[in-house]
Design a protein around this motif. Structure first.
Motif, PDB file in Angstrom:
ATOM      1  N   HIS A 122      55.759 -26.511 -21.915  1.00  0.00           N
ATOM      2  CA  HIS A 122      58.044 -26.361 -22.356  1.00  0.00           C
ATOM      3  C   HIS A 122      58.689 -27.049 -22.530  1.00  0.00           C
ATOM      4  O   HIS A 122      58.814 -27.556 -21.599  1.00  0.00           O
ATOM      5  CB  HIS A 122      58.388 -25.243 -21.234  1.00  0.00           C
ATOM      6  CG  HIS A 122      57.576 -24.086 -20.914  1.00  0.00           C
ATOM      7  ND1 HIS A 122      57.299 -23.590 -21.815  1.00  0.00           N
ATOM      8  CD2 HIS A 122      56.803 -23.566 -20.098  1.00  0.00           C
ATOM      9  CE1 HIS A 122      56.307 -22.081 -21.147  1.00  0.00           C
ATOM     10  NE2 HIS A 122      56.849 -22.905 -19.892  1.00  0.00           N
ATOM     11  N   TYR A 124      61.768 -29.459 -24.998  1.00  0.00           N
ATOM     12  CA  TYR A 124      63.009 -29.898 -25.197  1.00  0.00           C
ATOM     13  C   TYR A 124      63.283 -31.068 -25.901  1.00  0.00           C
ATOM     14  O   TYR A 124      62.712 -31.862 -25.846  1.00  0.00           O
ATOM     15  CB  TYR A 124      64.157 -29.071 -23.817  1.00  0.00           C
ATOM     16  CG  TYR A 124      63.406 -28.165 -23.850  1.00  0.00           C
ATOM     17  CD1 TYR A 124      64.256 -26.999 -24.243  1.00  0.00           C
ATOM     18  CD2 TYR A 124      62.772 -27.796 -22.571  1.00  0.00           C
ATOM     19  CE1 TYR A 124      64.413 -25.299 -23.547  1.00  0.00           C
ATOM     20  CE2 TYR A 124      62.785 -26.277 -21.803  1.00  0.00           C
ATOM     21  CZ  TYR A 124      63.354 -24.975 -22.421  1.00  0.00           C
ATOM     22  OH  TYR A 124      63.329 -24.077 -22.557  1.00  0.00           O
ATOM     23  N   MET A 162      65.115 -25.715 -28.170  1.00  0.00           N
ATOM     24  CA  MET A 162      64.042 -25.104 -27.509  1.00  0.00           C
ATOM     25  C   MET A 162      62.980 -25.683 -29.001  1.00  0.00           C
ATOM     26  O   MET A 162      62.726 -24.974 -29.812  1.00  0.00           O
ATOM     27  CB  MET A 162      63.846 -23.386 -27.275  1.00  0.00           C
ATOM     28  CG  MET A 162      62.083 -22.973 -27.026  1.00  0.00           C
ATOM     29  SD  MET A 162      61.807 -21.511 -26.383  1.00  0.00           S
ATOM     30  CE  MET A 162      63.008 -20.134 -27.626  1.00  0.00           C
ATOM     31  N   HIS A 166      57.082 -25.409 -27.377  1.00  0.00           N
ATOM     32  CA  HIS A 166      57.837 -24.478 -26.262  1.00  0.00           C
ATOM     33  C   HIS A 166      56.338 -23.417 -26.320  1.00  0.00           C
ATOM     34  O   HIS A 166      56.453 -22.901 -27.822  1.00  0.00           O
ATOM     35  CB  HIS A 166      59.006 -23.693 -26.443  1.00  0.00           C
ATOM     36  CG  HIS A 166      59.704 -23.523 -24.866  1.00  0.00           C
ATOM     37  ND1 HIS A 166      58.978 -22.440 -24.851  1.00  0.00           N
ATOM     38  CD2 HIS A 166      60.139 -23.948 -24.458  1.00  0.00           C
ATOM     39  CE1 HIS A 166      59.489 -22.526 -23.206  1.00  0.00           C
ATOM     40  NE2 HIS A 166      60.786 -23.281 -23.756  1.00  0.00           N
ATOM     41  N   GLN A 167      56.420 -22.855 -25.939  1.00  0.00           N
ATOM     42  CA  GLN A 167      54.886 -21.804 -25.826  1.00  0.00           C
ATOM     43  C   GLN A 167      55.666 -19.962 -25.892  1.00  0.00           C
ATOM     44  O   GLN A 167      55.054 -19.616 -26.153  1.00  0.00           O
ATOM     45  CB  GLN A 167      54.932 -21.569 -24.205  1.00  0.00           C
ATOM     46  CG  GLN A 167      52.800 -22.444 -24.202  1.00  0.00           C
ATOM     47  CD  GLN A 167      52.214 -22.676 -24.076  1.00  0.00           C
ATOM     48  OE1 GLN A 167      51.980 -21.837 -22.101  1.00  0.00           O
ATOM     49  NE2 GLN A 167      50.827 -22.978 -23.782  1.00  0.00           N
ATOM     50  N   GLN A 168      57.189 -19.947 -25.475  1.00  0.00           N
ATOM     51  CA  GLN A 168      57.568 -19.269 -26.098  1.00  0.00           C
ATOM     52  C   GLN A 168      58.572 -19.665 -27.371  1.00  0.00           C
ATOM     53  O   GLN A 168      59.490 -18.197 -27.829  1.00  0.00           O
ATOM     54  CB  GLN A 168      58.993 -18.291 -24.932  1.00  0.00           C
ATOM     55  CG  GLN A 168      58.274 -18.540 -23.813  1.00  0.00           C
ATOM     56  CD  GLN A 168      59.669 -18.570 -22.529  1.00  0.00           C
ATOM     57  OE1 GLN A 168      60.229 -18.250 -22.602  1.00  0.00           O
ATOM     58  NE2 GLN A 168      59.184 -18.142 -21.272  1.00  0.00           N
ATOM     59  N   THR A 169      58.025 -20.043 -27.832  1.00  0.00           N
ATOM     60  CA  THR A 169      58.411 -20.223 -29.617  1.00  0.00           C
ATOM     61  C   THR A 169      58.050 -19.253 -30.186  1.00  0.00           C
ATOM     62  O   THR A 169      57.231 -19.666 -30.753  1.00  0.00           O
ATOM     63  CB  THR A 169      59.057 -21.847 -30.417  1.00  0.00           C
ATOM     64  OG1 THR A 169      59.903 -21.964 -28.738  1.00  0.00           O
ATOM     65  CG2 THR A 169      59.983 -21.889 -31.350  1.00  0.00           C
TER      66      THR A 169
END
Length: 280
Positions: A122, A124, A162, A166-169
């Motif tokens: 993750h 930034y 972010m 990032h694995q949530q992007t």
């Protein structure tokens, strides 16, 4: 050699004086708390001053390269948003992309990257501009190479982004010239390799196709470069391709970015929520 030895012998008293003075200074600083505190404070001040001078000199030497980089970013954005009638506001220093009805939809605010990570799951970025500069959460962040991330949090003077690493992007992406769209996400290992999901098996996707933003999310304008298809395959029984994309953005080498604000995004989201409530 003989003359050097004569000089040393002639000034031996002076050298001995310097040696004794140095020893006395060391003893005074080491065994006296007040003198030690004064010495530490002075040494830190001098060290900080020298570091600042060195940093300023380095920044000055890099000015030309950074100016060239900013010029490339400007040129890239002008080309990407040509169909949106991109114009430059001389009064505010903010570039504005206009819709077909000549209403401003996107603003681009230049910012400097002051912190960046690429070696975590993750990652930034931290930017040197924030709320007072017009940056708001959920704004897109782009560079001259492509997409860099999405603004997560904002203070008055800084912003946390972010990263695309990032694995949530998730970036709404499409195949250029073919219209099929899906979600682009980082695989979590190589910083330049991403996966494009949800492309159906009847789509004519091939290695070398260009992947760009779709514009559907409201975060990024359409047609911003994301990368190039590197590999295409399909699992047995699946209706969707597995597509490996090599990113156009080198996240290990960015200094300046543009924060993209969609002026109409909040209005569009509120309208969409109202329609969804009517359907419930």
């Amino acid at each position: 050699m003989f003359k050097l030895l004569q000089l040393f012998l002639r000034m031996s008293g002076f050298f001995l004086f310097l040696l004794l003075e140095t020893i006395c200074l060391v003893l005074v600083v080491r065994y006296n708390q007040r003198q030690n505190a004064i010495y530490t404070y002075t040494a830190n001040e001098v060290s900080g001053f020298l570091q600042k001078v060195g940093s300023d000199a380095y920044e000055y030497l890099e000015l030309k390269e950074r100016n060239d980089s900013l010029a490339k970013v400007n040129a890239h954005l002008l080309n990407v948003l040509a169909n949106e009638k991109m114009v430059a506001s001389a009064n505010t220093g903010i570039d504005t992309a206009y819709t077909s009805g000549l209403l401003p939809q996107y603003t681009f605010i230049e910012a400097k990257v002051i912190k960046n990570s690429i070696n975590r799951f993750h990652n930034y970025l931290v930017l040197n501009k924030g709320r007072r500069d017009g940056i708001v959460p959920h704004s897109g962040v782009v560079t001259g190479q492509g997409v860099a991330g999405i603004v997560r949090n904002v203070s008055n003077s800084t912003s946390v982004v972010m990263s695309i690493l990032h694995q949530q992007t998730r970036i709404s992406a499409r195949i250029k010239g073919k219209g099929f769209f899906g979600s682009l996400m980082w695989k979590g290992s190589d910083a330049r390799i991403f996966n494009l999901k949800d492309i159906p098996k009847h789509a004519p996707v091939v290695r070398g196709d260009t992947i760009e933003t779709s514009g559907y999310s409201g975060i990024f304008p359409e047609s911003i470069m994301l990368g190039v298809v590197n590999k295409v395959w399909m699992e047995p029984g699946s209706n969707y391709y597995n597509i490996e994309v090599q990113s156009s953005t080198d996240m290990s080498n960015i200094s300046y970015v543009y924060v993209v604000n969609n002026i109409f995004r909040t209005e569009a989201e509120q309208l969409e929520q109202a329609v969804l409530k009517e359907d419930e």
